[in-house]
Design an enzyme around this catalytic site. Structure first.
Site, PDB file in Angstrom:
ATOM      1  N   GLY A 131       0.866  -1.191   0.000  1.00 24.22           N
ATOM      2  CA  GLY A 131       0.000   0.000   0.000  1.00 24.22           C
ATOM      3  C   GLY A 131       0.892   1.226   0.000  1.00 24.22           C
ATOM      4  O   GLY A 131       1.398   1.647  -1.040  1.00 24.22           O
ATOM      5  N   GLY A 340     -25.563  21.174  12.396  1.00 26.87           N
ATOM      6  CA  GLY A 340     -26.055  20.546  13.625  1.00 26.87           C
ATOM      7  C   GLY A 340     -26.669  19.181  13.336  1.00 26.87           C
ATOM      8  O   GLY A 340     -26.231  18.463  12.430  1.00 26.87           O
ATOM      9  N   GLU A 364      -3.949   7.695  -3.278  1.00 27.47           N
ATOM     10  CA  GLU A 364      -2.832   8.314  -4.019  1.00 27.47           C
ATOM     11  C   GLU A 364      -1.759   8.868  -3.064  1.00 27.47           C
ATOM     12  O   GLU A 364      -1.163   9.910  -3.300  1.00 27.47           O
ATOM     13  CB  GLU A 364      -3.350   9.350  -5.016  1.00 27.47           C
ATOM     14  CG  GLU A 364      -4.297   8.681  -6.019  1.00 27.47           C
ATOM     15  CD  GLU A 364      -4.371   9.327  -7.366  1.00 27.47           C
ATOM     16  OE1 GLU A 364      -3.415  10.010  -7.749  1.00 27.47           O
ATOM     17  OE2 GLU A 364      -5.391   9.115  -8.038  1.00 27.47           O
TER      18      GLU A 364
HETATM   19  N1  CAA Z   1       9.442  10.878  -9.947  1.00 24.51           N
HETATM   20  C1  CAA Z   1      10.464  10.174 -10.493  1.00 24.51           C
HETATM   21  N2  CAA Z   1      11.194   9.261  -9.795  1.00 24.51           N
HETATM   22  C2  CAA Z   1      10.878   9.083  -8.503  1.00 24.51           C
HETATM   23  C3  CAA Z   1       9.841   9.789  -7.877  1.00 24.51           C
HETATM   24  C4  CAA Z   1       9.104  10.723  -8.663  1.00 24.51           C
HETATM   25  N3  CAA Z   1       8.097  11.420  -8.127  1.00 24.51           N
HETATM   26  N4  CAA Z   1       9.744   9.401  -6.593  1.00 24.51           N
HETATM   27  C5  CAA Z   1      10.711   8.474  -6.403  1.00 24.51           C
HETATM   28  N5  CAA Z   1      11.388   8.284  -7.566  1.00 24.51           N
HETATM   29  C6  CAA Z   1      12.520   7.394  -7.776  1.00 24.51           C
HETATM   30  C7  CAA Z   1      13.660   7.779  -6.826  1.00 24.51           C
HETATM   31  O1  CAA Z   1      14.473   8.794  -7.386  1.00 24.51           O
HETATM   32  C8  CAA Z   1      14.409   6.481  -6.663  1.00 24.51           C
HETATM   33  O2  CAA Z   1      15.242   6.267  -7.798  1.00 24.51           O
HETATM   34  P1  CAA Z   1      16.781   5.820  -7.612  1.00 24.51           P
HETATM   35  O3  CAA Z   1      16.740   4.522  -6.883  1.00 24.51           O
HETATM   36  O4  CAA Z   1      17.274   5.708  -9.021  1.00 24.51           O
HETATM   37  O5  CAA Z   1      17.434   6.886  -6.810  1.00 24.51           O
HETATM   38  C9  CAA Z   1      13.313   5.419  -6.730  1.00 24.51           C
HETATM   39  O6  CAA Z   1      12.207   6.052  -7.383  1.00 24.51           O
HETATM   40  C10 CAA Z   1      12.890   4.922  -5.354  1.00 24.51           C
HETATM   41  O7  CAA Z   1      12.426   6.032  -4.619  1.00 24.51           O
HETATM   42  P2  CAA Z   1      12.351   6.013  -3.017  1.00 24.51           P
HETATM   43  O8  CAA Z   1      13.674   5.563  -2.478  1.00 24.51           O
HETATM   44  O9  CAA Z   1      11.845   7.340  -2.572  1.00 24.51           O
HETATM   45  O10 CAA Z   1      11.286   4.839  -2.742  1.00 24.51           O
HETATM   46  P3  CAA Z   1      10.620   4.335  -1.400  1.00 24.51           P
HETATM   47  O11 CAA Z   1      10.480   2.870  -1.477  1.00 24.51           O
HETATM   48  O12 CAA Z   1      11.329   4.903  -0.205  1.00 24.51           O
HETATM   49  O13 CAA Z   1       9.108   4.918  -1.501  1.00 24.51           O
HETATM   50  C11 CAA Z   1       7.328   6.481  -1.105  1.00 24.51           C
HETATM   51  C12 CAA Z   1       8.823   6.247  -1.401  1.00 24.51           C
HETATM   52  C13 CAA Z   1       7.156   7.988  -1.254  1.00 24.51           C
HETATM   53  C14 CAA Z   1       6.930   6.041   0.279  1.00 24.51           C
HETATM   54  C15 CAA Z   1       6.460   5.740  -2.163  1.00 24.51           C
HETATM   55  O14 CAA Z   1       6.510   4.341  -1.960  1.00 24.51           O
HETATM   56  C16 CAA Z   1       5.028   6.189  -2.173  1.00 24.51           C
HETATM   57  O15 CAA Z   1       4.691   7.200  -2.759  1.00 24.51           O
HETATM   58  N6  CAA Z   1       4.087   5.422  -1.522  1.00 24.51           N
HETATM   59  C17 CAA Z   1       2.670   5.685  -1.612  1.00 24.51           C
HETATM   60  C18 CAA Z   1       2.055   4.905  -2.732  1.00 24.51           C
HETATM   61  C19 CAA Z   1       0.775   5.508  -3.260  1.00 24.51           C
HETATM   62  O16 CAA Z   1       0.645   6.712  -3.353  1.00 24.51           O
HETATM   63  N7  CAA Z   1      -0.160   4.660  -3.656  1.00 24.51           N
HETATM   64  C20 CAA Z   1      -1.368   5.098  -4.230  1.00 24.51           C
HETATM   65  C21 CAA Z   1      -1.838   4.104  -5.256  1.00 24.51           C
HETATM   66  S1  CAA Z   1      -3.012   4.677  -6.447  1.00 24.51           S
HETATM   67  C22 CAA Z   1      -4.473   4.844  -5.615  1.00 24.51           C
HETATM   68  O17 CAA Z   1      -4.517   5.418  -4.605  1.00 24.51           O
HETATM   69  C23 CAA Z   1      -5.738   4.282  -6.113  1.00 24.51           C
HETATM   70  C24 CAA Z   1      -6.458   5.081  -7.114  1.00 24.51           C
HETATM   71  O18 CAA Z   1      -6.728   4.557  -8.167  1.00 24.51           O
HETATM   72  C25 CAA Z   1      -6.965   6.430  -6.824  1.00 24.51           C
END
Ligand code: CAA
Length: 380
Positions: A131, A340, A364
């Protein structure tokens, strides 16, 4: 800083506002009660070109940007948040990655069908154990000659029941457990091995579809890979930067509907011999709602403009979603309090707005995930 809209931007916003007032608001209760959106709404959205708002003109869309999409989504969500999220996911989570990462062939194949609304888009990232930790995806795609074989289960897929095209994130390198070994695939709904699973019964946005999507031994040609192999996490995160601006716009729309309902009620409802809007306690609530909405709107528009300028906007998108989703819930809470006991019944739309607002802090990227994105950017 120029806060004025161009003539074209005003036109598209007003068109969405009229559609929302005339076609969505009168149906919002029915959508909520019946758990689906009226098919006439899908047709109306197609007639106005809103399925293809951000798809380039050469592919049959209106060729507009995230800024215009934010204007439109605020309006649609002020009328019906179930319809708002359906349009947001379609434009931001599917049209956008195909434009940004797709080959010429993929763009030619899919964008016209998305622009017309012939195929509605859906985004398959979340899994039972992936998630907030989106890098933990277990759905797998393994090579078989030139093809890929997809297996796994996705949950909470918006538009799942009627989507014609899915973007699916799957692990293509089993030796890389985290974000690095994932790829993105485009999967049409008719692919053999794709099943629409359980439909979720939700607290709010009940008119929108949220389902499980299952893949079993699903064969895809090599052309289905979107972007580079094992670089799917970047596609997912870049896409969510845009999606988060869409959900922030949803927060604006719901919050504004709460403010407007509160003003109407404050003028109408009398207690202690006068309209309750004459009491300072109510006036302060209205003032705070309005101010937080305006501040949120500026963050949303800034993030959208930065993305439209081709710059990375992870920080700005996260800030806009954090603020606008909190504002939506604040406005819904204050609106209910102003109403209310009457607001706690389904005699007034505030009870639906209150339920609809809640999801904006969850999907998201939950509120705390936005804070992580913001803090990492500050500390980088
Ligand atoms: N743009 C481009 N690249 C990106 C980026 C972005 N916005 N964010 C991260 N990256 C890249 C990083 O640069 C990194 O690359 P390198 O390894 O080459 O340096 C790589 O991706 C990994 O990034 P992180 O180390 O930051 O990854 P993480 O595992 O620590 O995760 C997190 C970060 C922000 C927690 C992420 O997992 C996240 O956003 N989680 C939430 C998921 C989410 O929003 N889910 C929603 C699903 S859709 C939905 O809700 C349903 C719907 O249909 C409405």
């Amino acid at each position: 800083m120029d806060f004025s809209l161009t003539e074209e931007q005003q036109m598209v916003r007003d068109m969405a506002r009229d559609f929302s007032r005339e076609q969505l608001l009168p149906r919002a209760r029915k959508h909520d009660e019946q758990g689906c959106i009226d098919p006439e709404v899908f047709v109306g959205l197609a007639e106005l070109g809103l399925w293809g708002l951000t798809i380039p003109e050469e592919h049959g869309g209106a060729g507009m940007g995230n800024f215009e999409l934010a204007l439109v989504l605020e309006e649609l969500n002020a009328g019906c948040a179930s319809t708002g999220v359906t349009v947001s996911v379609h434009n931001s989570l599917l049209g956008s990655p195909i434009r940004r990462f797709g080959t010429v062939e993929q763009q030619n194949d899919w964008l016209p069908q998305l622009a017309s609304g012939e195929r509605i888009g859906a985004y398959c990232l979340t899994e039972p154990n992936a998630g907030s930790d989106a890098g933990a995806v277990k759905t797998s795609a393994r090579r078989d000659g030139d093809d890929w074989i997809l297996d796994g289960t996705k949950i909470f897929v918006t538009n799942g029941a009627f989507a014609g095209l899915f973007i699916v994130y799957a692990r293509t390198n089993p030796l890389e457990p985290g974000a690095k070994g994932m790829s993105a695939f485009l999967v049409p709904c008719e692919a053999e091995g794709l099943t629409v699973g359980k439909a979720e019964k939700k607290t709010g946005i009940r008119g929108s579809s949220t389902t499980e999507i299952l893949f079993e031994n699903l064969r895809l040609p090599k052309e289905a890979l979107l972007g580079e192999e094992n670089k799917g996490f970047t596609v997912a995160m870049d896409t969510l930067d845009g999606g988060r601006i869409g959900i922030a716009s949803q927060g604006l729309g719901i919050g504004r509907a709460c403010l407007e309902a509160s003003i109407r009620y404050a003028k109408d409802r009398e207690q202690f011999g006068r309209p309750i809007g004459r009491f300072q306690a109510i006036q302060w609530k209205l003032a705070d709602m309005s101010t937080q909405l305006d501040a949120s709107r500026m963050l949303v528009h800034r993030a959208a403009l930065k993305r439209d300028a081709g710059e990375r906007c992870s920080l700005e998108a996260a800030q806009s979603k954090l603020m606008a989703s909190k504002t939506a819930n604040f406005c819904a809470d204050e609106c209910l309090q102003i109403h209310g006991g009457a607001g706690y019944t389904d005699d007034f739309e505030v009870e639906r707005l209150f339920r609809d607002a809640r999801i904006t802090e969850i999907y998201e990227g939950a509120t705390d995930i936005q804070r992580i994105v913001i803090a990492r950017s500050l500390l980088a």
